[in-house]
Enzyme design. Structure first.
Site, mmCIF file in Angstrom:
data_model
loop_
_atom_site.group_PDB
_atom_site.id
_atom_site.type_symbol
_atom_site.label_atom_id
_atom_site.label_comp_id
_atom_site.label_asym_id
_atom_site.label_seq_id
_atom_site.Cartn_x
_atom_site.Cartn_y
_atom_site.Cartn_z
ATOM 1 N N ASN A 115 7.393 -3.129 3.444
ATOM 2 C CA ASN A 115 8.505 -2.444 2.759
ATOM 3 C C ASN A 115 8.123 -1.008 2.401
ATOM 4 O O ASN A 115 8.073 -0.600 1.248
ATOM 5 C CB ASN A 115 8.980 -3.222 1.520
ATOM 6 N N ASP A 160 9.345 -9.148 2.793
ATOM 7 C CA ASP A 160 9.031 -9.237 1.364
ATOM 8 C C ASP A 160 9.680 -8.132 0.527
ATOM 9 O O ASP A 160 9.745 -6.976 0.935
ATOM 10 C CB ASP A 160 7.525 -9.195 1.125
ATOM 11 N N ASP A 202 0.002 -9.762 -4.480
ATOM 12 C CA ASP A 202 1.265 -9.014 -4.565
ATOM 13 C C ASP A 202 1.048 -7.693 -5.324
ATOM 14 O O ASP A 202 1.903 -7.259 -6.091
ATOM 15 C CB ASP A 202 2.374 -9.841 -5.216
ATOM 16 N N HIS A 252 4.270 -15.797 -3.032
ATOM 17 C CA HIS A 252 4.325 -15.851 -4.505
ATOM 18 C C HIS A 252 5.171 -16.977 -5.111
ATOM 19 O O HIS A 252 6.174 -16.740 -5.759
ATOM 20 C CB HIS A 252 4.741 -14.508 -5.099
ATOM 21 N N ASN A 294 8.927 -9.545 -9.507
ATOM 22 C CA ASN A 294 9.776 -10.391 -8.677
ATOM 23 C C ASN A 294 8.895 -11.246 -7.781
ATOM 24 O O ASN A 294 8.179 -10.690 -6.946
ATOM 25 C CB ASN A 294 10.696 -9.492 -7.836
ATOM 26 N N LEU A 352 0.819 -1.218 0.000
ATOM 27 C CA LEU A 352 0.000 0.000 0.000
ATOM 28 C C LEU A 352 0.851 1.265 0.000
ATOM 29 O O LEU A 352 0.313 2.372 -0.123
ATOM 30 C CB LEU A 352 -0.974 -0.004 1.190
HETATM 31 O O1 DOR Z 1 7.562 -7.517 -7.860
HETATM 32 C C1 DOR Z 1 7.663 -7.252 -6.678
HETATM 33 N N1 DOR Z 1 7.357 -6.040 -6.198
HETATM 34 N N2 DOR Z 1 8.081 -8.198 -5.850
HETATM 35 C C2 DOR Z 1 8.366 -7.950 -4.544
HETATM 36 O O2 DOR Z 1 8.746 -8.854 -3.846
HETATM 37 C C3 DOR Z 1 8.236 -6.576 -4.017
HETATM 38 C C4 DOR Z 1 7.251 -5.817 -4.797
HETATM 39 C C5 DOR Z 1 7.268 -4.333 -4.529
HETATM 40 O O3 DOR Z 1 7.333 -3.920 -3.366
HETATM 41 O O4 DOR Z 1 7.166 -3.564 -5.483
HETATM 42 ZN ZN ZN Z 2 7.912 -10.719 -2.654
#
Ligand code: DOR
Ligand code: ZN
Length: 447
Positions: free
Chosen positions: A100, A160, A313, A240, A286, A69
């Protein structure tokens, strides 16, 4: 919240001609945020609001164990409010927000901030996920107990975006969360095997000249962590899952009775690595998009329960971060508003899951893994009225400009997808009606 209380106190809500789990049409009465009555041709009570379902499918409100978010810190890409709007429009009643952010959600203070923003918005329940390590740097355990004890009652912890790659630290995290029935959600990526990696390692990465991302980088961590979870008898959740080999490892761990759960994203159920042929970074993610045979294994794993649930995700990124050359673009895709439609296309229309299966994989299972007591409950008298109404006969074409997210990075732009969310109810209050946000008020209903 006040709207909700007033609405429920004054009168009930009658959903007419809805099909729970796609089965026979019934009427459903909601009172005080709870399912009060289910039957044929229920008579509307005085003052009751009536919504004609027109034979739409009724499911428990969807629960997403994995969203980004971006608040605090990257409010230009998403906020708790815009992400909640996207979630409600996608049929979700609860989401788990990854830590994150900036600052990282690695203290009681930050998880409480996110939790309160979710409450103030009031469209879906927002449950913060706490970081496993301080600053997600992978060096030192964060204050997991303080986050668990906070008003946010954190039960899911994850770094993550990064892997908890130190096995000793991972072991200690798994041991620590047992005290409060927590779970470690691992982003499985052995960092020494993905240095500079851009795309699934295979024929497409070779042809495009992009550094490959081997399946073994994911599978090695999942194998290691299932062993660690078994050794300390704790709960591991694998974020994922993207490869056929990962599905095999998780299946073997479950066969031994180990406490392992797993999620798959809608994009890993539908999209393949060859979409990167034009170097369009909207397909950079990812873990990376994989191959058709991986997709087949992921669908089979989700169908047989090896993979417990779907998680989006949802990863909004600003155009500055996303619309650059492939190598420097941020990985990630929007997912909240398209998830259910992609699951219908990949799992329901193919016969791999029925509607009860969808309700399990997108509501009951993620609620169980995240330890939510009042979400993911069956459509039955006495259950909280967290519900989504889906027109399973409708199709819609994704227009990124029309999405609720602050960001525009959907990989489905211009695609026509099946199934449209007609309404979403959080504890009996419509947050979406006729496919439009009503933000806590019942609007447009016929009386
Ligand atoms: O594609 C991704 N985006 N994989 C992740 O693990 C983190 C995420 C992001 O925070 O943008
Ligand atoms: Zn991830």
């Amino acid at each position: 919240m006040s709207n909700q209380a007033r609405f429920n106190d004054q009168r009930g809500l009658l959903l007419r001609a809805v099909r729970p789990y796609g089965e026979a049409a019934v009427d459903v009465r909601i009172l005080d945020g709870t399912i009060a009555e289910i039957g044929a041709d229920l008579a509307p009570a005085d003052d009751e609001t009536v919504i004609d379902g027109g034979g739409a499918v009724l499911l428990p409100g969807l629960v997403d164990l994995h969203v980004h978010l971006r608040e605090p810190g990257r409010e230009d890409a998403e906020t708790v409010r815009t992400g909640s709007e996207a979630a409600a429009l996608g049929g979700f009643t609860a989401v788990f927000a990854m830590p994150n952010t900036d600052p990282t959600a690695d203290t009681a203070g930050v998880v409480e901030q996110v939790f309160r923003l979710g409450e103030q918005t009031g469209l879906v329940d927002v449950h913060p996920i706490g970081a496993v390590t301080v600053g997600r740097a992978g060096l030192q355990l964060a204050e997991l107990g303080a986050m668990a004890d906070s008003v946010a009652r954190v039960r899911v912890f994850s770094d993550d975006g990064a892997c908890v790659s130190d096995p000793a630290l991972m072991r200690r995290a798994l041991e620590y969360v047992k005290a409060f029935d927590g779970v470690i959600a691992q982003h499985a990526e052995e960092p020494r095997l993905t240095v500079g990696a851009q795309l699934n390692e295979g024929v497409v990465s070779a042809r495009l000249g992009l550094t490959g991302w081997p399946a073994a980088a994911e599978e090695a961590i999942i194998a290691r962590d299932t062993l660690l979870a078994a050794h300390v008898d704790s709960r591991l959740h694998v974020c994922h899952v993207s490869t056929a080999g990962s599905v095999d490892i998780i299946r073997a761990a479950k066969a031994k009775g180990w406490q392992v759960s797993a999620e798959v994203t809608p994009h890993h159920l539908l999209l393949t690595d060859d979409l990167a042929e034009d170097y369009d970074p909207v397909f950079k993610v990812n873990p990376p998009l994989r191959t058709a045979s991986d997709i087949a294994a992921l669908r089979a794993g989700l169908a047989d329960g090896t993979i417990d649930c779907v998680a989006t995700d949802h990863a909004p990124h600003s155009s500055e971060d996303k619309e650059s050359e492939w190598g420097s673009a941020s990985p990630g895709m929007l997912g909240l508003q398209t998830a259910l439609s992609v699951v219908i296309e990949t799992m329901v229309e193919t016969g791999a899951l029925d509607w009860r299966g969808v309700a399990d994989r997108m509501s009951a299972a993620p609620a169980r893994i995240g330890r939510l007591a009042d979400q993911g409950r069956p459509i039955a008298i006495g259950s909280p009225a967290n519900l989504v109404l889906v027109d399973d006969t409708a199709h819609w074409t994704v227009d990124r400009a029309a999405l609720a997210s602050k960001s525009r990075n959907t990989p489905y732009e211009g695609r026509t997808l099946p199934g449209r969310v007609v309404a979403t109810f959080l504890r009996g209050t419509a947050t979406v009606l006729d496919g439009k946000l009503v933000a806590g008020q019942v609007a447009g209903a016929s009386r």
